[in-house]
Design a protein around this motif. Sequence first.
Motif, PDB file in Angstrom:
ATOM      1  N   PHE A   1       0.545  -1.249   0.089  1.00  0.00           N
ATOM      2  CA  PHE A   1       0.034   0.137   0.068  1.00  0.00           C
ATOM      3  C   PHE A   1       0.954   1.256   0.111  1.00  0.00           C
ATOM      4  CE2 PHE A   1      -2.284  -3.474   2.709  1.00  0.00           C
ATOM      5  CZ  PHE A   1      -3.159  -3.704   1.784  1.00  0.00           C
ATOM      6  N   GLY A   2       2.008   1.397   0.513  1.00  0.00           N
ATOM      7  CA  GLY A   2       2.939   2.367   0.407  1.00  0.00           C
ATOM      8  C   GLY A   2       3.747   2.699  -0.639  1.00  0.00           C
ATOM      9  N   HIS A   3       2.915   3.112  -1.761  1.00  0.00           N
ATOM     10  CA  HIS A   3       3.629   3.440  -3.118  1.00  0.00           C
ATOM     11  C   HIS A   3       4.245   4.652  -2.967  1.00  0.00           C
ATOM     12  CE1 HIS A   3       1.599  -0.256  -4.655  1.00  0.00           C
ATOM     13  NE2 HIS A   3       0.304   0.079  -4.327  1.00  0.00           N
ATOM     14  N   HIS A   4       3.823   5.512  -2.092  1.00  0.00           N
ATOM     15  CA  HIS A   4       4.602   6.770  -2.009  1.00  0.00           C
ATOM     16  C   HIS A   4       5.510   7.007  -1.464  1.00  0.00           C
ATOM     17  CE1 HIS A   4       1.314   8.474  -4.884  1.00  0.00           C
ATOM     18  NE2 HIS A   4       0.378   8.064  -3.981  1.00  0.00           N
ATOM     19  N   VAL A   5       6.070   5.920  -0.449  1.00  0.00           N
ATOM     20  CA  VAL A   5       6.965   5.751   0.528  1.00  0.00           C
ATOM     21  C   VAL A   5       8.296   5.873  -0.099  1.00  0.00           C
ATOM     22  CG1 VAL A   5       7.966   4.631   2.524  1.00  0.00           C
ATOM     23  CG2 VAL A   5       5.491   4.832   2.205  1.00  0.00           C
ATOM     24  N   PRO A   6       9.297   6.602   0.255  1.00  0.00           N
ATOM     25  CA  PRO A   6      10.567   6.710  -0.391  1.00  0.00           C
ATOM     26  C   PRO A   6      11.256   5.251  -0.462  1.00  0.00           C
ATOM     27  CG  PRO A   6      10.360   8.468   0.535  1.00  0.00           C
ATOM     28  CD  PRO A   6       9.155   7.835   1.112  1.00  0.00           C
ATOM     29  N   GLN A   7      11.771   4.681  -1.573  1.00  0.00           N
ATOM     30  CA  GLN A   7      12.367   3.187  -1.405  1.00  0.00           C
ATOM     31  C   GLN A   7      13.380   3.147  -0.385  1.00  0.00           C
ATOM     32  OE1 GLN A   7      14.514   1.988  -4.796  1.00  0.00           O
ATOM     33  NE2 GLN A   7      13.614  -0.045  -4.944  1.00  0.00           N
ATOM     34  N   VAL A   8      14.223   4.284  -0.306  1.00  0.00           N
ATOM     35  CA  VAL A   8      15.375   4.205   0.682  1.00  0.00           C
ATOM     36  C   VAL A   8      14.605   3.996   2.250  1.00  0.00           C
ATOM     37  CG1 VAL A   8      17.112   5.397   1.779  1.00  0.00           C
ATOM     38  CG2 VAL A   8      17.006   5.628  -0.655  1.00  0.00           C
ATOM     39  N   VAL A   9      13.758   4.689   2.517  1.00  0.00           N
ATOM     40  CA  VAL A   9      13.108   4.385   3.819  1.00  0.00           C
ATOM     41  C   VAL A   9      12.579   3.013   3.883  1.00  0.00           C
ATOM     42  CG1 VAL A   9      11.027   5.166   5.341  1.00  0.00           C
ATOM     43  CG2 VAL A   9      12.290   6.922   3.819  1.00  0.00           C
ATOM     44  N   HIS A  10      12.133   2.355   2.939  1.00  0.00           N
ATOM     45  CA  HIS A  10      11.524   1.219   3.042  1.00  0.00           C
ATOM     46  C   HIS A  10      12.677   0.201   3.225  1.00  0.00           C
ATOM     47  CE1 HIS A  10       9.326  -2.468   2.141  1.00  0.00           C
ATOM     48  NE2 HIS A  10      10.256  -2.657   0.961  1.00  0.00           N
ATOM     49  N   ILE A  11      13.765   0.453   2.497  1.00  0.00           N
ATOM     50  CA  ILE A  11      14.646  -0.590   2.578  1.00  0.00           C
ATOM     51  C   ILE A  11      15.412  -0.566   3.908  1.00  0.00           C
ATOM     52  CG2 ILE A  11      17.051  -1.344   1.530  1.00  0.00           C
ATOM     53  CD1 ILE A  11      16.108  -0.315  -0.963  1.00  0.00           C
ATOM     54  N   MET A  12      15.677   0.624   4.548  1.00  0.00           N
ATOM     55  CA  MET A  12      16.196   0.797   5.938  1.00  0.00           C
ATOM     56  C   MET A  12      15.368   0.124   6.742  1.00  0.00           C
ATOM     57  SD  MET A  12      19.170   2.152   5.105  1.00  0.00           S
ATOM     58  CE  MET A  12      19.887   2.735   6.692  1.00  0.00           C
ATOM     59  N   PHE A  13      14.012   0.644   6.841  1.00  0.00           N
ATOM     60  CA  PHE A  13      13.269  -0.390   7.853  1.00  0.00           C
ATOM     61  C   PHE A  13      13.376  -1.717   7.799  1.00  0.00           C
ATOM     62  CE2 PHE A  13      11.265   3.569   9.104  1.00  0.00           C
ATOM     63  CZ  PHE A  13      10.690   3.368  10.191  1.00  0.00           C
ATOM     64  N   ALA A  14      13.351  -2.237   6.381  1.00  0.00           N
ATOM     65  CA  ALA A  14      13.676  -3.776   6.254  1.00  0.00           C
ATOM     66  C   ALA A  14      14.843  -4.431   6.953  1.00  0.00           C
ATOM     67  CB  ALA A  14      13.448  -4.079   4.713  1.00  0.00           C
ATOM     68  N   ASN A  15      15.893  -3.338   7.036  1.00  0.00           N
ATOM     69  CA  ASN A  15      17.192  -3.984   7.739  1.00  0.00           C
ATOM     70  C   ASN A  15      16.969  -3.849   8.980  1.00  0.00           C
ATOM     71  OD1 ASN A  15      19.348  -4.835   5.391  1.00  0.00           O
ATOM     72  ND2 ASN A  15      18.215  -2.982   4.511  1.00  0.00           N
ATOM     73  N   VAL A  16      16.455  -2.690   9.481  1.00  0.00           N
ATOM     74  CA  VAL A  16      16.305  -2.443  10.986  1.00  0.00           C
ATOM     75  C   VAL A  16      15.631  -3.517  11.806  1.00  0.00           C
ATOM     76  CG1 VAL A  16      15.096  -0.856  12.659  1.00  0.00           C
ATOM     77  CG2 VAL A  16      16.343   0.191  10.851  1.00  0.00           C
ATOM     78  N   TYR A  17      14.556  -3.897  11.142  1.00  0.00           N
ATOM     79  CA  TYR A  17      13.866  -4.958  11.841  1.00  0.00           C
ATOM     80  C   TYR A  17      14.418  -6.402  11.881  1.00  0.00           C
ATOM     81  CZ  TYR A  17      11.232  -8.464   8.671  1.00  0.00           C
ATOM     82  OH  TYR A  17      11.098  -9.367   7.958  1.00  0.00           O
ATOM     83  N   LEU A  18      15.546  -6.631  11.093  1.00  0.00           N
ATOM     84  CA  LEU A  18      16.235  -7.782  11.321  1.00  0.00           C
ATOM     85  C   LEU A  18      17.415  -7.772  12.156  1.00  0.00           C
ATOM     86  CD1 LEU A  18      16.124  -9.247   7.643  1.00  0.00           C
ATOM     87  CD2 LEU A  18      14.653  -9.799   9.504  1.00  0.00           C
TER      88      LEU A  18
END
Length: 314
Positions: free
Chosen positions: A266-283
């Motif tokens: 659903f977050g098509h307007h979320v910057p890709q950098v933000v998404h990738i950093m969150f994906a790394n943070v939760y691991l």
Amino acid sequence: MLASRNSSSHPVSFVLLGIPGLESSQFWIAFPFCAMYAVAVLGNTALLHIIRTDLTLHEPMYLFLAMLAVTDLVLSSSTQPKILAILWFHAHEIGYHACLTQVSSPRCLTQVFFIHTKAMALDRYVAICFPLRHSSILTPTAVSKLGAVVMLRGVVWVSPFCFMVSRMPFCQSRVIPQSYCEHMAVLKLVCADTRVNRGYGLFVAFSVVGFDIIVISISYVMILRAVLQLPLGEARLKTFGTCASHICVILALYIPALFTFLTHRFGHHVPQVVHIMFANVYLLVPPMLNPIIYGVRTKQIRDRVIRGCCGKDP
């Protein structure tokens, strides 16, 4: 027809881009990632060693901590070495089967982590609300069975993701704009209808994770009610601090995990950098924090660490 002409059973390998948009900074970004990974590995390994060698710690709470430490080690190690290799040495290529392992491992281990937090909340509830019956309710046999259920549920819920992806045809593109093989990022390379896979993902996210959040919330509400009835203010404050620490660790995994999962859909307007950093943070963040919050803040483990480092009683 077009999909069948432009697709194959599966590619030999994929190409992970790392952190698109921060290519010039990737080398330096890897240092805090490496530091967090080192803390996670050293902290959880030390926690496991202490619990294994100290017979007085062979109790339900510490056995749950040991299970959580193993989960943290595998969760962080399933992705971080490859991420560091990409950011430091530009080793962008990853084999097909290694990629599928990364697709399934974080999801499976995250499910295991969710249940561990629920089991530890149950342990704290029994210890505070039924202190005289704690050892009879949570026996070593009960803890072992609960650990087996934890692993089984993680495998059962996550196996369909890997099975469905492995049976789908992939398009010609092998490029994944991520630092590891995240499930939805891999699914975007499939040349087939992925609605079933996406629907199952939503079902797991909202039913399983939602159920876990409800159970954990109820457990801590009942714990807090019991704490408020304690006569000593010091004991009440100490228990509040422990519960607050546990809740912070739980939120550190749940919020980034749900953000990452829902942003893909659903977050098509979320910057890709933000998404990738969150994906790394939760691991990375929960495996790093767990040995600190669950281990160092636990008096018996803290005393054992002091004796091991200083050679004297605290």
